[in-house]
Design a protein around this motif. Structure first.
Motif, PDB file in Angstrom:
ATOM      1  N   LYS A   1      71.721 136.751  44.902  1.00 33.74           N
ATOM      2  CA  LYS A   1      71.218 135.369  44.826  1.00 33.74           C
ATOM      3  C   LYS A   1      72.333 134.337  45.011  1.00 33.74           C
ATOM      4  CE  LYS A   1      68.750 132.303  41.506  1.00 33.74           C
ATOM      5  NZ  LYS A   1      67.578 131.791  42.229  1.00 33.74           N
TER       6      LYS A   1
ATOM      7  N   ASN B   1      52.545 132.813  36.653  1.00 35.89           N
ATOM      8  CA  ASN B   1      52.129 134.165  36.295  1.00 35.89           C
ATOM      9  C   ASN B   1      50.973 134.160  35.298  1.00 35.89           C
ATOM     10  OD1 ASN B   1      54.209 135.376  37.851  1.00 35.89           O
ATOM     11  ND2 ASN B   1      55.676 134.900  36.238  1.00 35.89           N
TER      12      ASN B   1
ATOM     13  N   ASP C   1      59.739 139.543  42.650  1.00 37.21           N
ATOM     14  CA  ASP C   1      59.098 138.786  43.730  1.00 37.21           C
ATOM     15  C   ASP C   1      59.789 139.046  45.067  1.00 37.21           C
ATOM     16  OD1 ASP C   1      57.093 136.692  44.399  1.00 37.21           O
ATOM     17  OD2 ASP C   1      58.857 135.511  44.920  1.00 37.21           O
ATOM     18  N   ARG C   2      61.128 139.163  45.025  1.00 31.11           N
ATOM     19  CA  ARG C   2      61.885 139.319  46.282  1.00 31.11           C
ATOM     20  C   ARG C   2      62.067 140.765  46.711  1.00 31.11           C
ATOM     21  NH1 ARG C   2      66.698 134.801  46.219  1.00 31.11           N
ATOM     22  NH2 ARG C   2      65.369 133.036  45.694  1.00 31.11           N
TER      23      ARG C   2
ATOM     24  N   LYS D   1      62.208 130.356  41.641  1.00 36.62           N
ATOM     25  CA  LYS D   1      60.980 130.119  42.412  1.00 36.62           C
ATOM     26  C   LYS D   1      60.316 131.451  42.749  1.00 36.62           C
ATOM     27  CE  LYS D   1      62.104 125.679  43.135  1.00 36.62           C
ATOM     28  NZ  LYS D   1      61.414 124.609  42.419  1.00 36.62           N
ATOM     29  N   LEU D   2      58.996 131.522  42.581  1.00 41.38           N
ATOM     30  CA  LEU D   2      58.255 132.726  42.950  1.00 41.38           C
ATOM     31  C   LEU D   2      57.309 132.422  44.113  1.00 41.38           C
ATOM     32  CD1 LEU D   2      57.155 134.169  39.466  1.00 41.38           C
ATOM     33  CD2 LEU D   2      59.342 134.425  40.631  1.00 41.38           C
ATOM     34  N   GLN D   3      57.207 133.392  45.030  1.00 39.75           N
ATOM     35  CA  GLN D   3      56.226 133.280  46.123  1.00 39.75           C
ATOM     36  C   GLN D   3      54.856 133.771  45.651  1.00 39.75           C
ATOM     37  OE1 GLN D   3      57.106 131.898  49.179  1.00 39.75           O
ATOM     38  NE2 GLN D   3      59.053 131.540  48.121  1.00 39.75           N
ATOM     39  N   GLY D   4      54.878 134.854  44.838  1.00 41.56           N
ATOM     40  CA  GLY D   4      53.622 135.448  44.373  1.00 41.56           C
ATOM     41  C   GLY D   4      53.356 135.139  42.907  1.00 41.56           C
ATOM     42  N   SER D   5      52.255 135.723  42.397  1.00 40.09           N
ATOM     43  CA  SER D   5      51.904 135.572  40.979  1.00 40.09           C
ATOM     44  C   SER D   5      51.777 136.967  40.375  1.00 40.09           C
ATOM     45  CB  SER D   5      50.584 134.818  40.852  1.00 40.09           C
ATOM     46  OG  SER D   5      50.194 134.755  39.502  1.00 40.09           O
TER      47      SER D   5
ATOM     48  N   GLU E   1      61.761 136.766  39.450  1.00 36.36           N
ATOM     49  CA  GLU E   1      62.202 136.391  40.800  1.00 36.36           C
ATOM     50  C   GLU E   1      62.713 137.619  41.547  1.00 36.36           C
ATOM     51  OE1 GLU E   1      64.349 132.417  42.234  1.00 36.36           O
ATOM     52  OE2 GLU E   1      65.815 133.920  41.575  1.00 36.36           O
TER      53      GLU E   1
END
Length: 452
Positions: free
Chosen positions: A265, A190, A344-345, A161-165, A341
């Protein structure tokens, strides 16, 4: 008995070492070995793949085994399909990163793990004896065609899962990854720029993803101000990464980063790698609760040790990663999703990479005829103490010797007529000195092995 399987299945030049006749015998041997059930078959994009596939499929059907043909499909998709179709085995027609005139046959078990050497020896025995099971006319296997691509992407999106693009450049080298990797990145949210995404079997670059072969990817990432570049070999079981500044990230560094991310993770655990992996991995993972275990080179050895130790991640310093929470098949495409991911984190790869210790790593290949390899290795073992003073010796795959701040590995290639030398030291000078001695030892052994 003939030896057909190397370290990564059967490989050879098409219509020379690898012929439709040989492929037919592989299919008949595998069908005889299994006795019943279903086999998934997929191919990479090589011009010869359809020809080799049809021969394998014919052999399988003749024994009464059913076949699900998933068409042009990266190796990770074959591994995934075995699971979702509850098949007994899978076959990928691929020569991975070899040039286009080569092809190969790689076999996977019902868990998505490459066939072990023991199983391959059994297939070789059947191929030599030729006593294949032959189904009567009304029990010949059934052939169906389908694609699990959408199911694969859907399953991957449940785990990543990604929060951003992000802007991602994907270079699949005109290999089978072109059919899945850019699409998964797009579904993650993305913006995707595809390079070399024409699966025509002629390949636009050298297929092994390294700094030299990915120069165009590096330039594109820079020009497009992308967040990351992702590259694959011909069957997309490997991954190569270009960071946000347009630099190829060395395999050792990327292996440390992704193993560290997996520990964050999924929690602490055992990380399986191969004897050609450096000390940086241990030094980076120790504070994160990772214990590094080394095994033979090759994804099957890594997968076996993952299963044996209940490992949390397995990877080789060649961009071959196995994520057991996902599958035991090496998967460069799912790995690409995990890299996003991680970005993203925790932020850009260029920044994350600064945390990984950098030691001097050198690699060399010395020509050596295949029939001399065994004798050369015996000579190296016999005389290694005259060339090096060392503290520890590991002989699970070739010979690896270690000092307090260096190591050297000697091993015969499983795919080329060469001896490989890999080494690491804390300084460039030390590394160069070690390589000089290592090459001298191997050249001496190759020369000596020529005369009985």
């Amino acid at each position: 008995m003939g030896r057909y399987f190397g370290t990564s299945g059967i490989r050879g030049e098409v219509n020379k070492e690898l012929t439709p006749e040989l492929a037919l015998r592989v299919g008949m041997a595998l069908g005889t070995y299994l006795g019943s059930g279903t086999v998934v078959v997929g191919t990479d994009t090589r011009t010869s793949s359809e020809m080799i596939k049809r021969a394998v499929v014919s052999g399988l059907l003749s024994t009464g085994v059913d076949v699900i043909d998933i068409g042009v499909a990266p190796t990770p998709l074959t591994g995934f399909a075995i699971r979702i179709y509850d098949a007994e085995a899978g076959v990928t027609i691929t020569a991975s990163h070899n040039p286009p005139e080569y092809n190969g046959i790689k076999i996977w078990d019902k868990n998505g793990m490459a066939y072990t050497p023991d199983k391959e020896r059994e297939l070789e025995r059947l191929m030599e004896e030729g006593k294949f099971k032959k189904a009567p006319w009304n029990e010949i296997g059934k052939l169906t065609r389908t694609s699990p691509k959408e199911d694969y992407i859907e399953a991957a999106l449940k785990m990543v899962k990604l929060q951003g693009s992000y802007t991602v450049v994907v270079d699949t080298g005109n290999g089978a990854g072109a059919l899945v990797s850019p699409y998964l990145q797009r579904e993650l949210g993305n913006k995707v720029i595809s390079l070399n995404a024409h699966p025509d079997g002629r390949f636009a670059r050298e297929l092994e993803p390294n700094a030299k072969s990915l120069s165009m990817l590096a330039k594109t990432v820079k020009v497009m101000k992308a967040d990351v570049g992702i590259a694959h070999d011909g069957d997309a079981d490997r991954i190569g990464i270009v960071d946000d500044e347009g630099n190829f990230v060395e395999y050792e560094v990327m292996l440390s980063l992704i193993a560290g991310y997996i520990l964050r993770k999924f929690g602490k655990g055992k990380v399986i790698t191969t004897v050609d992996a450096g000390f940086a991995l241990d030094d980076y993972l120790r504070p994160l609760g990772g214990e590094v275990i080394r095994t033979r080179v090759g994804d099957v050895a890594v997968a076996e040790e993952l299963a044996r130790h209940g490992g949390i991640f397995g990877g080789e310093p060649s961009g071959t990663w196995i994520i057991p929470q996902w599958n035991l098949t090496p998967d460069g495409i799912f790995a690409g999703a995990l890299v996003l991911e991680m970005i993203d984190r925790f932020g850009p790869i260029s920044e994350l990479a600064k945390e990984v210790p950098r030691y001097a790593t050198l690699r060399s290949k010395i020509p050596c005829p295949n029939e001399k390899k065994q004798m050369v290795m015996a000579l190296i073992r016999e005389r290694i103490g005259e060339f090096f003073s060392y503290e520890r010796e590991i002989t699970i795959d070739g010979v690896r010797i270690e000092g307090s701040d260096w190591w050297v590995l000697f091993r015969p290639s499983g795919t080329e007529p060469v001896m490989r030398i890999t080494l690491e030291a804390h300084t460039e000078d030390k590394a160069r000195g070690l390589m000089e001695e290592a090459e001298r030892l191997v050249r001496w052994a190759v020369e000596k092995a020529k005369t009985p």
